[in-house]
Write an enzyme that holds these catalytic residues in place. Structure first.
Site, PDB file in Angstrom:
ATOM      1  N   CYS A   1      37.980  36.110  22.085  1.00 19.12           N
ATOM      2  CA  CYS A   1      38.585  37.423  22.331  1.00 19.12           C
ATOM      3  C   CYS A   1      39.993  37.565  21.757  1.00 19.12           C
ATOM      4  O   CYS A   1      40.520  38.670  21.674  1.00 19.12           O
ATOM      5  CB  CYS A   1      38.598  37.721  23.826  1.00 19.12           C
ATOM      6  SG  CYS A   1      36.960  37.659  24.584  1.00 19.12           S
TER       7      CYS A   1
ATOM      8  N   HIS B   1      43.565  43.289  24.609  1.00 18.39           N
ATOM      9  CA  HIS B   1      42.139  42.990  24.621  1.00 18.39           C
ATOM     10  C   HIS B   1      41.529  43.680  25.828  1.00 18.39           C
ATOM     11  O   HIS B   1      42.048  43.589  26.951  1.00 18.39           O
ATOM     12  CB  HIS B   1      41.931  41.478  24.703  1.00 18.39           C
ATOM     13  CG  HIS B   1      40.536  41.087  25.034  1.00 18.39           C
ATOM     14  ND1 HIS B   1      39.437  41.601  24.368  1.00 18.39           N
ATOM     15  CD2 HIS B   1      40.044  40.237  25.977  1.00 18.39           C
ATOM     16  CE1 HIS B   1      38.342  41.082  24.888  1.00 18.39           C
ATOM     17  NE2 HIS B   1      38.682  40.257  25.864  1.00 18.39           N
TER      18      HIS B   1
ATOM     19  N   ASN C   1      33.683  44.715  27.393  1.00 14.48           N
ATOM     20  CA  ASN C   1      34.423  43.674  26.674  1.00 14.48           C
ATOM     21  C   ASN C   1      33.660  43.350  25.393  1.00 14.48           C
ATOM     22  O   ASN C   1      32.599  42.740  25.430  1.00 14.48           O
ATOM     23  CB  ASN C   1      34.549  42.434  27.562  1.00 14.48           C
ATOM     24  CG  ASN C   1      35.321  41.303  26.907  1.00 14.48           C
ATOM     25  OD1 ASN C   1      35.542  41.296  25.710  1.00 14.48           O
ATOM     26  ND2 ASN C   1      35.717  40.327  27.708  1.00 14.48           N
TER      27      ASN C   1
END
Length: 325
Positions: free
Chosen positions: A119, A252, A282
């Site tokens: 990520c 993020h 996500n």
């Protein structure tokens, strides 16, 4: 003459299939897994996510996002002399997704490689591209984050399978006489490998061990908030700026609680926090460029704004990029 780099175009792509929490909960119920829209929203802020079709790969998503970014920058694919793809879900073990993207864009010759920092991947990739441009090794780079995390989800584990989605985001980063990328700050700490990982390994063309994502959510949350603040402050210090100079915080998009906690620590008001996790889930390395493109196209982010991009992911990896858009 000092060389700098600047983002000249953004682009993104989401697969057509959009699953709301209610729709996902209904699918999971057929497998004996209980969850609900209320449960997911309360804990994560996520309301929907997009899943790619079985025959669609990360490179397919990446190419679509790249074409949108090229169009926004007023460039042709043939203008590009560097391609970096951040992904943890590449099409193949090798070659890299970047080489596949290069071929699908119809170009050849320029360096093309992947960056794997989960990520945090996009801030890592953007930092590498910035460095290569500053040294004169490239002038026009495609930096892409692309993921099909739906392929590595354990749909019997409601604590993880409701969190992730598929998508891609891209930027064109070009050499500039004026600073665009102001500072970056990257870190990793391998002792935390076990709290977020896909523990399987590839041998002889087969995946040995568990091929699905495992996460200790509480451990990730505890680490994430602290390292995101410290990395953002380090980037600010390198640029001789303060948290009050941040026009937009684009973190993020993992969990609304982590994002809000980080914004509070950096004294960024809620209205200056870019949030797309509610609609995208996500998307790992794709989340930051997806959020950036959405905020540019909505008119929130404007030329001259100071942006703080920050990511945290498996490894444990984390980092921040401070830039003038």
């Amino acid at each position: 003459m000092t060389r700098y780099s600047r983002i000249t175009g953004t682009g993104s792509y989401l697969p057509p299939r959009r699953l709301t929490n209610a729709e996902l909960a209904a699918e999971l119920a057929t497998k004996g897994v209980e969850t609900s829209d209320e449960w997911i929203v309360e804990r994560t802020g996520i309301r929907a996510r997009h899943f790619a079709a079985p025959d669609v790969s990360s490179s397919d998503l990446a190419v679509k996002a790249a074409r949108h970014a090229l169009e926004a920058a007023g460039r042709q694919a043939s203008d590009i002399d560097l391609i970096i793809v951040a992904t943890s879900t590449p099409d193949m073990v090798f070659p890299s997704a970047a080489c596949i993207v290069q071929n699908k864009l119809g170009i050849a010759g320029c360096p093309a490689f992947d960056v794997q920092a989960v990520c945090s991947g996009f801030v890592y990739a953007l930092t590498v591209a910035d460095a290569l441009i500053k040294t004169g090794s490239a002038t026009k780079a495609l930096v892409i984050g692309a993921e099909v995390f739906s392929r590595i989800l354990d749909f019997s584990d409601r604590t993880t399978c409701v969190l992730f989605g598929d998508g891609a985001g891209a930027v064109v980063l070009e050499a500039s006489e004026t600073p665009g990328i102001l500072a970056s700050d990257l870190h990793a700490d391998g002792k935390h490998v076990g709290i977020l990982c896909v523990p399987g390994n590839v041998s002889g063309g087969q995946v040995l061990g568990d091929p699905l994502l495992k996460m200790d959510g509480q451990a990730v949350f505890k680490l994430a908030v602290g390292v995101l603040e410290s990395s953002a402050r380090a980037a600010l210090a390198k640029a001789n700026l303060r948290d009050t100079d941040i026009d937009w915080l684009i973190p993020h998009q993992a969990n609304i609680r982590i994002m809000q906690s980080t914004a509070k620590k950096l004294k960024v008001p809620p209205e200056k926090l870019i949030v797309t996790v509610d609609e995208h889930g996500n998307t790992s390395a794709a989340s930051i460029p997806l959020a950036l493109d959405a905020s540019v196209r909505s008119g929130k982010v404007k030329k001259g704004d100071t942006l703080m991009l920050e990511g945290v992911g498996g490894g444990f990896t984390w980092g921040a990029v401070l830039l003038n858009y």
